[in-house]
Design a protein around this motif. Structure first.
Motif, PDB file in Angstrom:
ATOM      1  N   ASP A   1      40.916  38.855  33.599  1.00 20.09           N
ATOM      2  CA  ASP A   1      40.386  39.633  34.707  1.00 20.09           C
ATOM      3  C   ASP A   1      40.732  41.115  34.655  1.00 20.09           C
ATOM      4  O   ASP A   1      40.214  41.885  35.469  1.00 20.09           O
ATOM      5  CB  ASP A   1      40.900  39.056  36.039  1.00 20.09           C
TER       6      ASP A   1
ATOM      7  N   ALA B   1      47.286  45.015  44.886  1.00 20.11           N
ATOM      8  CA  ALA B   1      46.518  43.934  44.261  1.00 20.11           C
ATOM      9  C   ALA B   1      46.476  44.206  42.764  1.00 20.11           C
ATOM     10  O   ALA B   1      46.493  45.363  42.336  1.00 20.11           O
ATOM     11  CB  ALA B   1      45.107  43.857  44.835  1.00 20.11           C
ATOM     12  N   THR B   2      46.397  43.155  41.976  1.00 27.45           N
ATOM     13  CA  THR B   2      46.334  43.329  40.519  1.00 27.45           C
ATOM     14  C   THR B   2      44.955  43.068  39.954  1.00 27.45           C
ATOM     15  O   THR B   2      44.673  43.450  38.818  1.00 27.45           O
ATOM     16  CB  THR B   2      47.343  42.394  39.818  1.00 27.45           C
ATOM     17  N   ARG B   3      44.078  42.414  40.729  1.00 27.97           N
ATOM     18  CA  ARG B   3      42.720  42.160  40.254  1.00 27.97           C
ATOM     19  C   ARG B   3      41.742  42.244  41.423  1.00 27.97           C
ATOM     20  O   ARG B   3      42.119  42.043  42.587  1.00 27.97           O
ATOM     21  CB  ARG B   3      42.618  40.825  39.522  1.00 27.97           C
TER      22      ARG B   3
ATOM     23  N   GLN C   1      39.272  40.380  42.461  1.00 24.79           N
ATOM     24  CA  GLN C   1      38.962  39.208  43.281  1.00 24.79           C
ATOM     25  C   GLN C   1      39.938  39.075  44.446  1.00 24.79           C
ATOM     26  O   GLN C   1      39.559  38.648  45.542  1.00 24.79           O
ATOM     27  CB  GLN C   1      38.957  37.940  42.436  1.00 24.79           C
ATOM     28  N   GLN C   2      41.194  39.437  44.240  1.00 26.47           N
ATOM     29  CA  GLN C   2      42.165  39.402  45.338  1.00 26.47           C
ATOM     30  C   GLN C   2      41.712  40.296  46.497  1.00 26.47           C
ATOM     31  O   GLN C   2      41.851  39.937  47.663  1.00 26.47           O
ATOM     32  CB  GLN C   2      43.530  39.886  44.845  1.00 26.47           C
ATOM     33  N   VAL C   3      41.189  41.457  46.161  1.00 25.29           N
ATOM     34  CA  VAL C   3      40.739  42.403  47.176  1.00 25.29           C
ATOM     35  C   VAL C   3      39.560  41.820  47.950  1.00 25.29           C
ATOM     36  O   VAL C   3      39.495  41.898  49.185  1.00 25.29           O
ATOM     37  CB  VAL C   3      40.353  43.742  46.530  1.00 25.29           C
TER      38      VAL C   3
ATOM     39  N   ASP D   1      38.803  38.713  48.395  1.00 19.92           N
ATOM     40  CA  ASP D   1      39.208  37.553  49.188  1.00 19.92           C
ATOM     41  C   ASP D   1      39.883  37.950  50.492  1.00 19.92           C
ATOM     42  O   ASP D   1      39.881  37.170  51.455  1.00 19.92           O
ATOM     43  CB  ASP D   1      40.160  36.665  48.370  1.00 19.92           C
ATOM     44  N   ASP D   2      40.481  39.133  50.541  1.00 20.08           N
ATOM     45  CA  ASP D   2      41.194  39.580  51.738  1.00 20.08           C
ATOM     46  C   ASP D   2      40.869  41.054  51.996  1.00 20.08           C
ATOM     47  O   ASP D   2      41.763  41.893  52.144  1.00 20.08           O
ATOM     48  CB  ASP D   2      42.701  39.375  51.547  1.00 20.08           C
ATOM     49  N   TRP D   3      39.580  41.345  52.074  1.00 22.97           N
ATOM     50  CA  TRP D   3      39.097  42.728  52.129  1.00 22.97           C
ATOM     51  C   TRP D   3      39.655  43.496  53.325  1.00 22.97           C
ATOM     52  O   TRP D   3      40.091  44.647  53.195  1.00 22.97           O
ATOM     53  CB  TRP D   3      37.575  42.733  52.160  1.00 22.97           C
TER      54      TRP D   3
ATOM     55  N   ILE E   1      43.456  44.310  52.479  1.00 21.88           N
ATOM     56  CA  ILE E   1      43.811  45.013  51.240  1.00 21.88           C
ATOM     57  C   ILE E   1      43.024  46.297  51.044  1.00 21.88           C
ATOM     58  O   ILE E   1      43.566  47.311  50.591  1.00 21.88           O
ATOM     59  CB  ILE E   1      43.628  44.070  50.022  1.00 21.88           C
TER      60      ILE E   1
END
Length: 260
Positions: A12, A32-34, A36-38, A40-42, A45
């Motif tokens: 990723d 965040a490191t990727r 998709q994390q952002v 998922d919790d927009w 983050i």
């Protein structure tokens, strides 16, 4: 804000924030490191990344470094899905694996460019207004087809929030110009007018979209598919504002030469 993913040996990539003028970048580590994390919790983050982007744009980050698009993989290499809405409204779906902006092809293929909208969660049967609310980021993508079979999808290095597009973003429409170089030679500049909210709503007509779904609006570019691509050729695609500023960075394709 402008986001990219640097190659780090993982599937990723590592998330970085990029300055407005594309000169500097900073790792988003600690937030965040990727990407998709952002997505998922927009709500939690994204504001933190916005703060980081503001500091970066004002030259206040001690560990900023020169941005290098050659180090980028696709912003979201493994999307929840990839769907392209054609001019007539038909939808073509794919798994959503995106190659980086400089990944070569092994054989000549036909390019099909699209404005790609990266979505948050979107309920089924949402209207265009709701779809625009779920729109998180935009980028440029190109499907490469050989005898109508999809062999690769490339994404530009940057995924950006609509507010970063300036005059190119008006009332839910992206109006810009696609610049193309074929083996270094300029091709006719092509104007584009895309409505990413309408495309998201079209794909969500029958089923909900999960955060990380990417939906493309096919760009009606009659000259692009007719380029005589051959082994050893190169193609450069860059979507720009009317005054020549790159919106998402360029996609540069090299087709492998014929074996001796």
């Amino acid at each position: 804000m402008k986001l990219a993913s640097y190659a780090d040996g993982s599937r990723d990539g590592h998330l970085v924030v990029v300055s407005r003028d594309l000169s500097q970048a900073h790792y988003a580590t600690g937030i965040a490191t990727r990407l998709q994390q952002v997505l998922d919790d927009w709500g939690f983050i994204a504001p933190q990344l916005e703060d980081l982007a503001v500091q970066l744009n004002h030259g206040k980050l001690r560990h900023a470094f020169p941005f290098d698009p050659d180090k980028c993989v696709a912003p979201l290499p493994r999307a929840s899905g990839w769907a392209v809405v054609a001019r007539g409204g038909s939808v073509r779906r794919d798994a959503g694996l995106f190659a980086g902006p400089h990944q070569p092809l092994r054989a000549p293929a036909r390019p099909e460019a699209a404005l790609a909208a990266i979505a948050g969660d979107l309920a089924a049967a949402s209207d265009t207004a709701s779809a625009l609310d779920a729109l998180r980021l935009l980028t440029l993508a190109v499907d490469w087809r050989l005898d109508d079979e999809l062999i690769a999808t490339q994404a530009a290095p940057l995924a950006v929030t609509p507010d970063e597009l300036g005059e190119a973003w008006r009332t839910g429409r992206v109006q810009a110009r696609l610049h193309v170089l074929h083996n270094g030679a300029k091709q006719p500049v092509q104007d584009i007018d895309a409505q990413p909210g309408a495309a998201l709503a079209r794909v969500a007509r029958l089923r909900a979209l999960r955060a990380g779904q990417v939906v493309g609006t096919a760009l009606d570019l009659p000259d692009l598919p007719d380029l005589p691509l051959a082994a050893g050729d190169s193609l450069h695609l860059d979507l720009k504002t009317a005054d020549g500023a790159s919106l998402f960075g360029a996609i540069d394709l090299d087709i492998a030469p014929d074996a001796p």
